[in-house]
Design a protein around this motif. Structure first.
Motif, short mmCIF file in Angstrom:
data_model
loop_
_atom_site.label_atom_id
_atom_site.label_comp_id
_atom_site.label_asym_id
_atom_site.label_seq_id
_atom_site.Cartn_x
_atom_site.Cartn_y
_atom_site.Cartn_z
N PHE A 76 -50.70 53.48 -93.30
CA PHE A 76 -50.02 54.78 -93.19
C PHE A 76 -48.55 54.59 -92.81
N ILE A 77 -48.25 53.59 -91.97
CA ILE A 77 -46.86 53.31 -91.62
C ILE A 77 -46.09 52.88 -92.87
N LEU A 78 -46.69 52.02 -93.68
CA LEU A 78 -46.05 51.59 -94.93
C LEU A 78 -45.83 52.77 -95.86
N MET A 79 -46.82 53.66 -95.95
CA MET A 79 -46.66 54.85 -96.79
C MET A 79 -45.49 55.69 -96.32
N GLY A 80 -45.39 55.91 -95.00
CA GLY A 80 -44.29 56.71 -94.47
C GLY A 80 -42.93 56.09 -94.74
N ASN A 81 -42.83 54.78 -94.59
CA ASN A 81 -41.55 54.11 -94.84
C ASN A 81 -41.16 54.16 -96.32
N LEU A 82 -42.14 54.02 -97.21
CA LEU A 82 -41.85 54.10 -98.64
C LEU A 82 -41.42 55.51 -99.03
N VAL A 83 -42.09 56.51 -98.45
CA VAL A 83 -41.71 57.90 -98.74
C VAL A 83 -40.29 58.17 -98.25
N THR A 84 -39.96 57.64 -97.08
CA THR A 84 -38.61 57.82 -96.56
C THR A 84 -37.58 57.20 -97.49
N ARG A 85 -37.88 56.01 -98.03
CA ARG A 85 -36.98 55.32 -98.95
C ARG A 85 -36.82 56.08 -100.28
N SER A 86 -37.82 56.90 -100.62
CA SER A 86 -37.78 57.58 -101.92
C SER A 86 -36.86 58.79 -101.93
N SER A 290 -46.06 48.00 -86.97
CA SER A 290 -47.50 47.80 -86.84
C SER A 290 -47.83 46.80 -85.74
N ALA A 291 -47.08 45.71 -85.68
CA ALA A 291 -47.32 44.70 -84.64
C ALA A 291 -47.09 45.29 -83.25
N SER A 292 -46.06 46.13 -83.13
CA SER A 292 -45.77 46.78 -81.85
C SER A 292 -46.92 47.69 -81.44
N LEU A 293 -47.43 48.49 -82.37
CA LEU A 293 -48.53 49.40 -82.06
C LEU A 293 -49.81 48.64 -81.74
N PHE A 294 -50.08 47.56 -82.47
CA PHE A 294 -51.28 46.77 -82.19
C PHE A 294 -51.20 46.16 -80.79
N THR A 295 -50.03 45.69 -80.41
CA THR A 295 -49.87 45.13 -79.07
C THR A 295 -50.11 46.19 -78.00
N ILE A 296 -49.60 47.39 -78.23
CA ILE A 296 -49.81 48.49 -77.29
C ILE A 296 -51.28 48.85 -77.19
N ILE A 297 -51.96 48.91 -78.34
CA ILE A 297 -53.38 49.27 -78.34
C ILE A 297 -54.20 48.22 -77.60
N ILE A 298 -53.92 46.94 -77.82
CA ILE A 298 -54.65 45.87 -77.13
C ILE A 298 -54.45 45.98 -75.62
N GLY A 299 -53.20 46.19 -75.18
CA GLY A 299 -52.93 46.35 -73.75
C GLY A 299 -53.66 47.55 -73.17
N ALA A 300 -53.69 48.67 -73.93
CA ALA A 300 -54.38 49.87 -73.45
C ALA A 300 -55.88 49.66 -73.36
N LEU A 301 -56.45 48.91 -74.30
CA LEU A 301 -57.90 48.66 -74.28
C LEU A 301 -58.29 47.73 -73.14
N ILE A 302 -57.45 46.74 -72.84
CA ILE A 302 -57.72 45.86 -71.70
C ILE A 302 -57.69 46.67 -70.40
N PHE A 303 -56.70 47.56 -70.28
CA PHE A 303 -56.61 48.42 -69.10
C PHE A 303 -57.80 49.37 -69.03
N SER A 304 -58.22 49.89 -70.19
CA SER A 304 -59.38 50.79 -70.24
C SER A 304 -60.64 50.07 -69.81
N ASP A 305 -60.82 48.81 -70.25
CA ASP A 305 -61.98 48.03 -69.82
C ASP A 305 -62.00 47.86 -68.31
N PHE A 306 -60.83 47.65 -67.73
CA PHE A 306 -60.74 47.46 -66.28
C PHE A 306 -61.14 48.72 -65.52
N ILE A 307 -60.58 49.88 -65.89
CA ILE A 307 -60.88 51.09 -65.12
C ILE A 307 -62.33 51.54 -65.33
#
Length: 441
Positions: A76-86, A290-307
């Motif tokens: 979806f991120i790729l789709m949005g960037n391509l649409v923006t370029r169009s 995408s890499a930035s979002l994946f890193t954020i999601i992984i950090g959030a899931l580790i924190f979620s596992d802890f709480i």
């Protein structure tokens, strides 16, 4: 309980004071918090067996990276960037202007509509605000629009991308709560359209109080309107194909994302706006986001596992059950907490910090998690234009450098009021969000 409270205090200190990226702040606090639960102390720091928390973190990283459902995000991120370029932003604004420009405040209304349409396929509120400011601001200034109304309509219109599907925020919420993304997309459509309608009302209110803020533009003949509409029919068709396919169950959200990315690529080729250099930049930008979002999601899931391991949701549930109040009062308290957090946190940080804590409580009270997802995302949307950290306002201020931030916030007030009214409607009339997913599924 003390471990959890100390962890939250450390987390807030890292994010607000030291400005540590939220992914590393949440992941680090979750990792060391889990270690403390497994017996880590100052005395045994050197001899502590780190294999258990390391195994937890490693498994979470591997499971997230191998999760097929997460492929919907980069597509979806790729789709949005391509649409923006169009070059969609210019065509979309022309189409909206052709039908609304001749009324009072019409250019601001056209800006809201075009922001809603652009953000629906772009998926980024900040990108929508930055892109549409370059398209809409010159036109509104040419017709003598007040800077406060012009900039506010762009900043507020940009927030619509958080809710109108396909929405990355709804995808992240679905991943954190294991809620159907397809149902979340269906639930977000009507509240998203309601947001556009309320924003148009905010424009009308502004020009009613001050007619000089939004003068009448040029009226176009029907031949020009039809020609302007033809400029966006391919993008409109792509959006209908994606969302129609998801809603009707023809394909999954992940398959829809692939079709959307492929369709956006063909549209960009057809419009002859895509060069080898542009394609390379688009792919690199999509990979970086995408890499930035994946890193954020992984950090959030580790924190979620802890709480969850610390038992915080259970503690909150016991606290809620001990209070002599109705479940709706608890929801209103949660909404108030979100509104207060929105004054100091940016939208994604707020969502990632709170959802793992609140959603088990909301679920135990008998509320639908799809409905709560829409409520949480709408409150997150409001934070994008709430002072003093309204990210859309500051992005717009950095693009339109000759307009003061205070001027934008002044113009935002009617739109902020419209958002609060929509939030009240969604909270107290849950069927507005739930009718479409219940009807379809």
């Amino acid at each position: 309980m003390s471990v959890v409270l100390i962890s939250f205090a450390i987390l807030l200190f890292l994010i607000l004071v030291l400005r540590v990226p939220i992914a590393f702040a949440m992941g680090g606090v979750g990792f060391f918090g889990f270690s403390v639960l497994n017996g880590l102390t100052w005395d045994n720091f050197d001899s502590f067996r780190w294999s258990v928390p390391l195994s937890l973190a490693a498994n979470r990283i591997i499971d997230t990276a191998q999760d097929y459902g997460l492929s919907v995000i980069p597509l979806f991120i790729l789709m949005g960037n391509l649409v923006t370029r169009s070059g969609l932003s210019n065509e979309l604004y022309k189409a909206c202007y052709a039908f609304l420009g001749h009324t009072k405040g019409g250019l601001a209304m056209a800006t809201v509509l075009s922001c809603g349409g652009f953000s629906a396929v772009c998926g980024s509120s900040l990108a929508t605000a930055a892109t549409m400011s370059k398209v809409a601001m010159p036109a509104m200034r040419r017709y003598g629009y007040a800077d406060s109304l012009a900039t506010a309509s762009i900043a507020a219109g940009g927030t619509l991308g958080i809710l109108i599907p396909p929405s990355v925020m709804l995808i992240i919420y679905g991943l954190l709560t294991e809620t159907s993304i397809r149902e979340l997309f269906a639930a977000g459509l009507i509240p998203g359209l309601l947001g556009i309608l309320f924003y148009l009302g905010a424009v009308r209110y502004t020009v009613w109080r001050n007619p000089s803020a939004g003068p009448v533009g040029e009226k176009m003949p029907w031949s020009e309107r039809i020609r302007a509409f033809k400029g966006v029919r391919d993008i409109t068709g792509l959006f209908v194909l994606i969302m129609g396919g998801i809603y009707l169950g023809i394909f999954t959200p992940t398959e829809a994302a692939g079709i959307g990315a492929g369709g956006a690529f063909l549209i960009a080729l057809f419009r002859r706006t895509l060069t080898w250099a542009n394609l390379f930049d688009t792919l690199v930008e999509s990979a970086r986001t995408s890499a930035s979002l994946f890193t954020i999601i992984i950090g959030a899931l580790i924190f979620s596992d802890f709480i969850n391991r610390a038992g915080l949701p259970g503690m909150l549930l016991n606290l809620v059950q001990s209070l002599d109040v109705t479940p709706m009062v608890i929801i209103l308290i949660i909404v108030l907490i979100y509104l207060l957090l929105g004054l100091v946190f940016e939208s994604l940080s707020m969502l990632l910090l709170t959802i793992p804590v609140f959603y088990p409580v909301v679920q135990s009270l008998g509320f639908d998690l799809v409905w709560f997802g829409i409520v949480a995302v709408v409150v997150t949307e409001i934070s994008l234009i709430s002072p003093p950290v309204g990210m859309n306002v500051f992005v717009l201020s950095s693009v339109v450098k000759d307009v003061k931030t205070a001027t934008i916030f002044k113009g935002i007030l009617p739109f902020w009021g419209a958002d609060m009214l929509r939030l009240a409607v969604i909270v107290f009339f849950a069927q507005i969000s739930l009718w479409l997913p219940q009807f379809l599924y």
